[in-house]
Design an enzyme around this catalytic site. Structure first.
Site, PDB file in Angstrom:
ATOM      1  N   HIS A  56       0.876  -1.181   0.000  1.00  0.00           N
ATOM      2  CA  HIS A  56       0.000   0.000   0.000  1.00  0.00           C
ATOM      3  C   HIS A  56       0.911   1.229   0.000  1.00  0.00           C
ATOM      4  CE1 HIS A  56      -3.712  -2.287   1.115  1.00  0.00           C
ATOM      5  NE2 HIS A  56      -2.844  -3.088   1.714  1.00  0.00           N
ATOM      6  N   HIS A 223      -2.850 -12.286   2.413  1.00  0.00           N
ATOM      7  CA  HIS A 223      -2.468 -12.313   3.841  1.00  0.00           C
ATOM      8  C   HIS A 223      -3.214 -13.323   4.717  1.00  0.00           C
ATOM      9  CE1 HIS A 223      -5.907  -9.637   4.024  1.00  0.00           C
ATOM     10  NE2 HIS A 223      -5.248  -8.531   3.727  1.00  0.00           N
ATOM     11  N   ASP A 291       2.051  -6.964   2.568  1.00  0.00           N
ATOM     12  CA  ASP A 291       0.946  -6.107   3.001  1.00  0.00           C
ATOM     13  C   ASP A 291       1.514  -4.833   3.655  1.00  0.00           C
ATOM     14  OD1 ASP A 291      -1.603  -5.169   3.400  1.00  0.00           O
ATOM     15  OD2 ASP A 291      -2.078  -6.505   5.073  1.00  0.00           O
ATOM     16  N   HIS A 295       1.363   3.491   8.324  1.00  0.00           N
ATOM     17  CA  HIS A 295       0.645   4.586   8.989  1.00  0.00           C
ATOM     18  C   HIS A 295       1.694   5.228   9.893  1.00  0.00           C
ATOM     19  CE1 HIS A 295      -3.293   2.978   7.745  1.00  0.00           C
ATOM     20  NE2 HIS A 295      -2.856   1.786   8.119  1.00  0.00           N
TER      21      HIS A 295
HETATM   22  N1  LIG Z   1      -3.682  -4.841   6.531  1.00  0.00           N
HETATM   23  C1  LIG Z   1      -4.084  -3.757   7.163  1.00  0.00           C
HETATM   24  O1  LIG Z   1      -4.296  -3.818   8.368  1.00  0.00           O
HETATM   25  N2  LIG Z   1      -4.261  -2.584   6.543  1.00  0.00           N
HETATM   26  C2  LIG Z   1      -4.191  -2.321   5.133  1.00  0.00           C
HETATM   27  C3  LIG Z   1      -5.422  -2.791   4.417  1.00  0.00           C
HETATM   28  C4  LIG Z   1      -5.520  -4.290   4.305  1.00  0.00           C
HETATM   29  O2  LIG Z   1      -4.656  -4.943   3.707  1.00  0.00           O
HETATM   30  O3  LIG Z   1      -6.493  -4.876   4.764  1.00  0.00           O
HETATM   31  C5  LIG Z   1      -4.006  -0.810   4.923  1.00  0.00           C
HETATM   32  O4  LIG Z   1      -4.145  -0.364   3.787  1.00  0.00           O
HETATM   33  O5  LIG Z   1      -3.687  -0.096   5.875  1.00  0.00           O
HETATM   34 ZN   LIG Z   2      -6.256  -6.736   3.451  1.00  0.00          ZN
HETATM   35 ZN   LIG Z   3      -3.478  -5.002   2.171  1.00  0.00          ZN
END
Ligand SMILES: NC(=O)N[C@@H](CC(=O)O)C(=O)O
Ligand SMILES: [Zn+2]
Ligand SMILES: [Zn+2]
Length: 474
Positions: A56, A223, A291, A295
């Protein structure tokens, strides 16, 4: 460029010649060509770059968490040469215009990339699938960051659209109706793991695999965090990925991680973690994907029910796996399969994933004799923290993307140290690139939809790459 006497994943010692964007030869005692740079790889491993099928990178919309430059710099320093970006950005990547906007931003990438298309009530499959979409997904069967959770009828539509265009569907499989609401009365960090139950994952994986199988199609489960979820996917003939955090962290670590350890799906009990790890070792799991969900530390420093879900990981995945290869917990061949060969096969990237003549020169050179502790302040993600602080890892010394050095450091220099340098933004959309290379791979959608519009996005991306100011590193 000539790597001399490198040890490949399977243990063979070979010289490897890179010419242009490809591996030109793998052999014994290849003579040195004129003006060729030689890298003495004696005692070192030369591996295919990692293909991280799940990141992401947060652009557009949340570039204070990550952007394509910081995300891809982090990838390059971690030996990742291809990333696949997920659609829960702002705006979400659910139509052609949003895809085009992201493709323009992704032209800043140091590494190759795929861009996934998302599925929401507002999606426009026609314009979206008219673009060079890597896959559909992650399709959120429960809410996660971005609140893109959908109901089953829409998931079935997505399966049909994807099947018609020969595009893979990847699924975030949790069933919110099986979350444990009584955990909501707690306010400790472990409450998140108690809430988003293992059963909720297993049930959603089972249902998603079932409806896919009924439609004679396959899905890729993102995941998977439970042994049961992995086994269900494998038994159904579907593919799945496991994250480094579900391999290396458990609910026991939440005492230290606190709310930073909140992610979806959540950390599981130590016993489950071990059984997940076993399935990574024995090959039931197809691939490791990070993944990478950055943040900021400030955002994560909140009450457990308010903190955002997700942890970073793109820079530490291969280094942590290589530390396990060093001790013998994993073989180098398994690491190669999990990080490169299998993702290339599952997602149809015929030029990537192996070190062999004619393949893209996406290469990582590591010295297995040298470990370094993971330190947040030595990593390159914008989010400035890591759940793996202090763990020993084997970081790359050199990363090449299609023959171009995108990351390099002295063999004595430490990761994140003075001797590091980075290359230019040479990254390309792997769907577009494969077609341009004319490798004969023709998807159904190419014949149906390739037109002027897609062409012009590729041209635009190429122009942006060319316009970047000189190669003055990072
Ligand atoms: N894995 C997470 O906890 N967060 C991911 C979104 C996701 O993959 O579900 C995100 O974009 O922050
Ligand atoms: Zn996810
Ligand atoms: Zn994700």
């Amino acid at each position: 460029m000539l790597f001399r006497n490198a040890t490949l994943a399977d243990g063979r010692r070979r010289d490897v010649r890179v010419s242009g964007e490809s591996v030109a030869a793998v052999g014994e005692d290849l003579g040195l060509g004129e003006d060729e740079r030689t890298v003495d790889a004696t005692g070192k491993r030369l591996l295919p770059g990692m293909i991280d099928a799940h990141v992401h990178f947060r652009e557009p919309g949340d570039s204070h968490k990550e952007d394509w430059t910081t995300g891809s710099t982090s990838a390059a320093a971690g030996g990742v040469t291809t990333v696949v970006d997920q659609p829960n950005t702002s705006p979400p990547t659910v139509d052609g215009a949003a895809f085009d906007e992201k493709a323009t931003l992704a032209a800043e990438s140091l590494v190759d990339f795929g861009l996934n298309g998302g599925v929401t009530a507002d999606w426009d499959p026609d314009s979206l699938l008219d673009r060079d979409v890597f896959a559909l997904g992650e399709v959120f069967l429960a809410d996660s960051t971005g609140n893109m959770g959908i109901e089953e009828p829409l998931f079935l539509d997505a399966l049909a659209e994807a099947d018609a265009r020969d595009v893979t569907v990847t699924v975030h499989a949790e069933d919110a109706s099986l979350f444990n609401v009584s955990a909501q009365e707690r306010d400790d960090a472990d409450a998140w793991s108690a809430y988003r139950t293992a059963r909720a994952e297993a049930a959603a994986v089972a249902r998603a695999c079932e409806v896919a199988a009924e439609r004679d199609t396959t899905i890729h489960v993102a995941h998977t965090s439970t042994p049961r979820g992995i086994d269900i996917a494998a038994d159904a003939g579907m593919t799945c990925e496991v994250t480094p955090h579900h391999m290396y962290l458990s609910r026991n670590d939440l005492r230290e991680l606190g709310t930073h350890g909140r992610m979806n799906p959540p950390l599981r009990r130590e016993k489950r973690r071990q059984r997940v790890y076993d399935r990574v070792v024995d090959g039931t799991v197809d691939m490791v994907a990070t993944d990478h969900a950055p943040h900021t530390a400030d955002e994560k420093d909140a009450e457990i029910w308010d903190a955002p879900s997700g942890v970073p990981g793109v820079e530490t995945a291969l280094p942590l796996l290589l530390a396990d290869a060093r001790t013998g917990d994993l073989t180098y061949e398994r690491v190669r399969d999990l990080t490169a060969a299998n993702p290339a096969e599952v997602f149809a990237l015929p030029n990537k994933g192996r070190v062999a003549e004619g393949m893209d020169a996406d290469l990582v050179l590591v010295d297995p004799g040298k470990t370094h502790p993971v330190r947040a302040d030595r990593l390159h993600t914008k989010c400035d923290w890591t759940p793996f602080e202090g763990r020993e890892a084997v970081f790359p010394q050199l990363t090449l993307v299609r023959g171009t050095v995108v990351y390099e450091r002295d063999s004595d220099g430490r990761p994140g140290g003075e001797s590091e340098s980075f290359g230019d933004a040479v990254g390309r959309n792997v769907r577009t690139a494969a077609e341009n290379a004319g490798d004969g791979r023709e998807r159904e959608s190419d014949r149906l939809t390739r037109g002027e519009e897609t062409e012009s996005i590729a041209d635009l991306a190429a122009e942006v790459v060319e316009e970047r100011p000189g190669d003055d590193g990072h």
